[in-house]
Design an enzyme around this catalytic site. Structure first.
Site, mmCIF file in Angstrom:
data_model
loop_
_atom_site.group_PDB
_atom_site.id
_atom_site.type_symbol
_atom_site.label_atom_id
_atom_site.label_comp_id
_atom_site.label_asym_id
_atom_site.label_seq_id
_atom_site.Cartn_x
_atom_site.Cartn_y
_atom_site.Cartn_z
ATOM 1 N N GLY A 173 33.692 41.964 48.649
ATOM 2 C CA GLY A 173 34.677 41.855 47.586
ATOM 3 C C GLY A 173 35.477 40.577 47.741
ATOM 4 O O GLY A 173 35.437 39.922 48.790
ATOM 5 N N GLY A 199 39.342 38.587 46.346
ATOM 6 C CA GLY A 199 40.590 38.565 45.603
ATOM 7 C C GLY A 199 41.157 37.163 45.609
ATOM 8 O O GLY A 199 40.550 36.232 46.157
ATOM 9 N N ASP A 235 50.996 50.774 47.188
ATOM 10 C CA ASP A 235 50.006 50.282 46.215
ATOM 11 C C ASP A 235 48.789 51.202 46.218
ATOM 12 O O ASP A 235 47.641 50.743 46.197
ATOM 13 C CB ASP A 235 49.601 48.846 46.527
ATOM 14 C CG ASP A 235 48.841 48.186 45.372
ATOM 15 O OD1 ASP A 235 49.024 48.628 44.208
ATOM 16 O OD2 ASP A 235 48.067 47.248 45.628
#
Length: 358
Positions: free
Chosen positions: A24, A26, A147
């Site tokens: 992944g 970000g 979060d």
């Protein structure tokens, strides 16, 4: 990658980790699938900060804080940190800030819901009970996640849930108050709008009940296939959390489970479940007795503060933002002034959150 140079498959870093692929990415970094060179070749998730952000004090500070948090966390549904520090890129000799955690073989809860839609009631409750277990451990060790969302829940083999990504977490101080250590700026709001409790959207001091609210949103989403509050902008979504009624579930889930969802998503934290363990007990009872609404109601009075150990250095401490509610009877023009003031902080905070990969 915004100036970042990706690590090639097969590259070996400091003789410790071989890059096998990308899991992944970000705005602040990349998570690589990596193999430990020594031993039995254990696979790990290697989180590496973009090299062009190594000099960004907030990004670096948040990363260091996440490492410190993970070093103190232990639990069946929490991923321990295995290693952290700096590695040298053999191609450029640049230092790379990294952490390694066990690789979870399985999808995120976000991907599961996207592909499967609403889940069966029993499976939804099972997953949420596992999330509650992770929060009981984290809260008991002085950490509120702040979060929590399906993207931050990984399912090993599609079954065993792990709560991950504590980069936005707060550590509640053990100094007799409810203050929190934080790297955010005064009156900034950080998190993911669709899962933020009203007090978090306002910038109030937070405790474990903001995570309880996020679990309630996740439970609603698992059962409905969508989140209850979704505006046309982050600000409108946050406003809905603070002011809008909870949309009724169109699915028959039974009175007790419906009552649990409502109790987790009450606007006032004082009327919510005091802890993840309280919510878990209510869910277990709703599963056993679907019509017994009274037994799943939050109990009053209760203590909602988290008993916590002292805070290890070098975490940065800052005052948590406070926003007072307007007194009853205040003129409409002053209400508009108040809304405009917090809207500025919310909008900037959400923008920063979304653009730092959180």
């Amino acid at each position: 990658m915004d100036g970042a140079v990706p690590l090639d498959v097969g590259l070996v870093l400091d003789g410790k980790y071989e890059v096998c692929g990308v899991l992944g990415e970000g705005a602040s970094g990349v998570v690589y699938d990596a193999r430990v060179v020594a031993g039995d070749g254990e696979r790990v998730a290697l989180k590496v900060i973009h090299r062009h952000l190594m000099g960004n004090s907030q990004i670096r500070g948040r990363f260091v804080r996440e490492v410190a948090i993970l070093q103190r966390l232990r639990g069946k549904h929490l991923c321990p940190i295995l290693d952290s520090g700096e590695l040298l890129d053999p191609r450029t000799s640049d230092a790379l800030l990294y952490m390694a955690i066990p690789k979870v073989e399985g999808p995120s809860l976000e991907k599961l819901v996207a592909s499967a839609g609403p889940l069966p009631i029993e499976r939804s409750i099972d997953i949420v009970l596992q999330i509650c277990s992770a929060l009981v451990d984290a809260h008991g060790q002085g950490v509120i996640h702040r979060d929590l969302k399906p993207a931050n829940v990984l399912l090993r083999d599609g079954e065993h849930a792990f709560v991950v990504d504590f980069g936005m977490a707060k550590i509640v101080t053990g100094t007799g108050g409810t203050g929190t250590t934080d790297l955010t700026t005064h009156n900034m709001v950080f998190g993911t709008p669709e899962y933020m409790a009203p007090e978090q959207a306002r910038g109030d001091e937070l405790d474990a009940r903001c995570d309880v609210y996020a679990v309630g949103i996740i439970l609603y989403e698992l059962l409905a296939g969508k989140v209850p509050f979704q505006g046309t902008s982050p600000l409108s979504t946050l406003t809905a959390h603070m002011t809008a009624d909870l949309p009724p579930l169109e699915r028959d889930v039974g009175p007790a489970l419906r009552a649990v969802i409502h109790a987790a998503l009450v606007k006032s934290a004082d009327e919510r479940y005091a802890s993840a363990s309280d919510m878990a007990r209510a869910l277990e009872h709703a599963l056993r007795a679907p019509d017994d609404v009274d037994a799943v109601s939050p109990r009053l009075p209760r203590s909602h503060t988290v008993p916590l150990p002292s805070i290890p250095p070098p975490l940065v401490r800052a005052s948590a933002p406070q926003v007072r509610e307007a007194p009853r009877g205040i003129a409409a023009r002053w209400v508009l002034v108040w809304v405009a003031a917090i809207a500025t902080g919310i909008a900037v905070g959400v923008w920063l959150s979304l653009h730092t990969g959180r």
